[in-house]
Structures are given as structure tokens and as C-alpha cells.
Design an enzyme around this catalytic site. Structure first.
Site, PDB file in Angstrom:
ATOM      1  N   GLY A 196      39.801  41.068  34.523  1.00 54.67           N
ATOM      2  CA  GLY A 196      39.929  42.266  35.496  1.00 54.67           C
ATOM      3  C   GLY A 196      40.441  43.510  34.780  1.00 54.67           C
TER       4      GLY A 196
ATOM      5  N   HIS B 207      40.840  28.882  39.852  1.00 54.24           N
ATOM      6  CA  HIS B 207      40.914  30.190  39.319  1.00 54.24           C
ATOM      7  C   HIS B 207      42.499  30.734  39.045  1.00 54.24           C
ATOM      8  CE1 HIS B 207      40.249  34.315  38.811  1.00 54.24           C
ATOM      9  NE2 HIS B 207      38.974  34.346  38.410  1.00 54.24           N
TER      10      HIS B 207
ATOM     11  N   GLY C 118      33.379  38.426  36.867  1.00 53.67           N
ATOM     12  CA  GLY C 118      33.771  39.020  37.844  1.00 53.67           C
ATOM     13  C   GLY C 118      33.184  40.052  38.218  1.00 53.67           C
ATOM     14  N   GLY C 119      33.927  41.214  37.791  1.00 51.72           N
ATOM     15  CA  GLY C 119      33.610  42.706  38.028  1.00 51.72           C
ATOM     16  C   GLY C 119      31.735  42.907  37.902  1.00 51.72           C
TER      17      GLY C 119
ATOM     18  N   ASN D  97      31.350  35.512  39.847  1.00 48.23           N
ATOM     19  CA  ASN D  97      32.458  35.330  40.706  1.00 48.23           C
ATOM     20  C   ASN D  97      32.821  36.478  41.430  1.00 48.23           C
ATOM     21  OD1 ASN D  97      34.877  34.865  42.064  1.00 48.23           O
ATOM     22  ND2 ASN D  97      36.057  34.675  40.386  1.00 48.23           N
ATOM     23  N   TRP D  98      32.433  36.671  42.752  1.00 50.64           N
ATOM     24  CA  TRP D  98      32.414  37.876  43.581  1.00 50.64           C
ATOM     25  C   TRP D  98      33.798  38.057  44.089  1.00 50.64           C
ATOM     26  CZ3 TRP D  98      27.841  40.164  46.770  1.00 50.64           C
ATOM     27  CH2 TRP D  98      26.783  40.470  45.845  1.00 50.64           C
ATOM     28  N   LYS D  99      34.513  36.986  43.941  1.00 49.67           N
ATOM     29  CA  LYS D  99      36.016  37.141  44.567  1.00 49.67           C
ATOM     30  C   LYS D  99      36.027  37.642  46.117  1.00 49.67           C
ATOM     31  CE  LYS D  99      37.677  38.247  40.146  1.00 49.67           C
ATOM     32  NZ  LYS D  99      38.742  38.553  39.280  1.00 49.67           N
TER      33      LYS D  99
ATOM     34  N   SER E  39      36.623  39.924  31.710  1.00 43.38           N
ATOM     35  CA  SER E  39      36.318  41.148  31.306  1.00 43.38           C
ATOM     36  C   SER E  39      34.932  40.934  30.496  1.00 43.38           C
ATOM     37  CB  SER E  39      36.984  42.103  30.409  1.00 43.38           C
ATOM     38  OG  SER E  39      38.149  42.316  31.425  1.00 43.38           O
TER      39      SER E  39
ATOM     40  N   GLU F 159      43.588  33.380  39.763  1.00 41.32           N
ATOM     41  CA  GLU F 159      44.042  34.196  40.913  1.00 41.32           C
ATOM     42  C   GLU F 159      44.757  33.328  42.017  1.00 41.32           C
ATOM     43  OE1 GLU F 159      40.617  36.763  41.389  1.00 41.32           O
ATOM     44  OE2 GLU F 159      41.191  37.923  39.415  1.00 41.32           O
TER      45      GLU F 159
ATOM     46  N   GLU G 114      39.824  31.144  30.892  1.00 41.84           N
ATOM     47  CA  GLU G 114      39.879  32.520  31.165  1.00 41.84           C
ATOM     48  C   GLU G 114      41.323  33.048  30.997  1.00 41.84           C
ATOM     49  OE1 GLU G 114      37.053  33.738  34.415  1.00 41.84           O
ATOM     50  OE2 GLU G 114      38.400  32.498  35.427  1.00 41.84           O
TER      51      GLU G 114
END
Ligand code: PEP
Length: 252
Positions: free
Chosen positions: A171, A95, A231-232, A12-14, A210, A97, A165
Site C-alpha cells: 500500500g 496477512h 491490494g489497491g 485482496n479487497w481488505k 504495490s 496487516e 509481501e
């Protein structure tokens, strides 16, 4: 993406990535091609979907949201059909966020997931508790409630995965304890089977929060963890590689 219970590793590149990063997307697509036992995908900013899907030669590219309506006066929004038209084959829905910043409710997420399925997109529906909810021992109730309310009735009849999640793990570098992950994924599996019968066993349950090259093997080995939403550590091929390798090793 093929059989339901192969491990599924999704990046997920957000809100990260421009045309400068297409070479990294190609590198990740090539890497995925070297891990044939694993299903992999990247969910990108909408502005990159067309370019990435053309450049990445068959590698699964997805979006990060879609509107529940097919078309109309919804400035700034994208329909599922538009994502498909741009070259996406899947999308993340709900998600945390977006639940937090865009105030998305379970009913919105359910409608979006249904719209995406009807249009022909594969869907990843996200659920997860806040730190406050975990510390006050409400995590199971919250997540099972989200699962029940966010999944459309069509969930098991077409390709859909669920991502657990924990909000406090996204993150932050703080990863959920594997015993807690096992408990949550086990409870989610039981709820899916109760609602959808045997088809509930075919819905992949991903862990997200994470996940990285250091912890992926441990997390992906937990029962009922059928993959990861990352993500990251999905932003570069170098960071994504050990996660794909861990998933591949568990598929042997
Ligand atoms: C996510 O965005 O879904 C996620 C899990 O992010 P990270 O891996 O960076 O925690």
C-alpha cells in the site's frame, strides 16, 4: 483454480466493498474468464462472499482470514466452514496487516492454515519482513523463519500458496527490487523443497506489495514468482486488467 504452477493472480479487497461494488466484482470475474491461461481470485470482505460467489458464476471468491477452531465462543470470528458455506473456495491467512493489528503469531497462522485446509479451503499464507528488518539485513532470516513456523505439515499435500509481501511495500507504492525478489523467492523455494521434497516445487510463491499494471510484467517474470497478491490495484477491473494480461503473456 487448476494446475499448481499456472500464474495465480489474487486480489485482496481488505476492508473495502459493499453491495454497490458487486458489479465491479462481476466485471473482474468476466475479465478473468477472458484470461484462461491464468488462475485468478478475489478475496473479499466476508459480508460480500455470498453475494459475490452467486453473482460471479464460478469465479473463485475467497476470504481474508478464518478462525482456527471449528465453532464456539469466539465473538466476531468466522470458521473456515462458514467461509465455505458462504461460497468461498480460498482464504488468505496471516496477512501482515493482521499480524500487526491483531497480533497474529506464526503459531496462530499455522493453526488457521491447517483448519482452512482441513475444511477444504485453498490457502494463501503470507510472510514478509518490515523495513527495519530489511535495512538491518535480517529479511531472509525473518521470512524463512515465518515460512517455517507458519506452514502446517499438510501444506504441500493440499492446495496452498505462499505470498511474499514485504511489509514496507504494501500500500505504499514502493515495490521491492526485482533482484531482492529473486533472492527471496529462490530462498523460499529452496526451503520448501528442503521441507516438502519435490512437492515443495508445486507450492506457488506469490509476490505482493504495490503490484500494478506498470510493474506486473517485470515482477511476474522473476524466477519463482508464480503470481501476485494485489491490494489497491485489484479494486477495479480497469486496474486489474493489465496485471491479468501480464500474467497471461508470461503463460504463453
Ligand atoms: C496486499 O494487501 O496484500 C497488498 C499487496 O496490497 P497493495 O497491492 O495495495 O500493496
Amino acid at each position: 483454480m487448476r494446475d499448481q504452477m499456472r500464474k495465480l493472480i489474487v486480489g485482496n479487497w481488505k476492508m473495502n466493498g459493499t453491495s454497490r461494488d458487486v458489479s465491479e466484482i462481476i466485471a473482474i470475474a468476466e475479465l478473468s474468464g477472458m484470461h484462461a491461461a491464468v488462475d485468478a481470485a478475489l478475496c473479499l470482505p466476508a459480508t460480500l462472499i455470498d453475494r459475490a460467489s452467486q453473482a460471479a458464476g464460478g469465479f473463485a471468491i475467497g476470504g481474508q482470514d478464518c478462525h482456527m477452531m471449528e465453532a464456539g465462543a469466539h465473538t466476531g470470528c468466522l470458521s473456515a466452514e462458514m467461509l465455505l458455506d458462504a461460497g468461498a473456495v480460498l482464504t488468505i491467512i496471516g496477512h501482515s496487516e493482521r499480524r500487526a493489528a491483531q497480533h497474529e503469531q506464526d503459531s496462530d497462522i499455522r493453526a488457521k492454515a491447517e483448519a482452512a485446509q482441513v475444511a477444504g479451503l485453498q490457502v494463501i499464507v503470507c510472510v514478509g519482513e518490515t523495513l527495519d528488518e530489511r535495512e538491518s539485513k535480517k529479511a531472509l532470516n525473518v521470512v524463512l523463519g515465518q515460512l517455517h513456523q507458519s506452514l502446517p505439515e499438510t501444506a504441500a499435500s493440499q492446495w496452498l500458496s505462499v505470498a511474499y509481501e514485504p511489509v514496507w511495500a504494501i500500500g505504499t507504492g514502493r515495490v521491492a527490487d526485482t533482484n531482492d525478489v529473486a533472492e527471496m523467492h529462490g530462498a523460499m523455494r529452496a526451503a520448501l523443497v528442503e521441507r516438502f521434497g519435490e512437492d515443495g516445487r508445486k507450492i506457488r510463491i506469490l509476490y505482493g506489495g504495490s503490484m500494478n499494471g506498470d510493474n506486473a510484467a517485470q515482477l511476474l517474470a522473476v524466477p519463482n514468482v508464480d503470481g501476485g497478491l494485489i491490494g489497491g490495484a485489484s479494486l477495479t477491473a480497469a486496474k486489474f486488467r493489465p496485471i491479468l494480461s501480464a500474467a497471461a503473456a508470461l503463460s504463453k
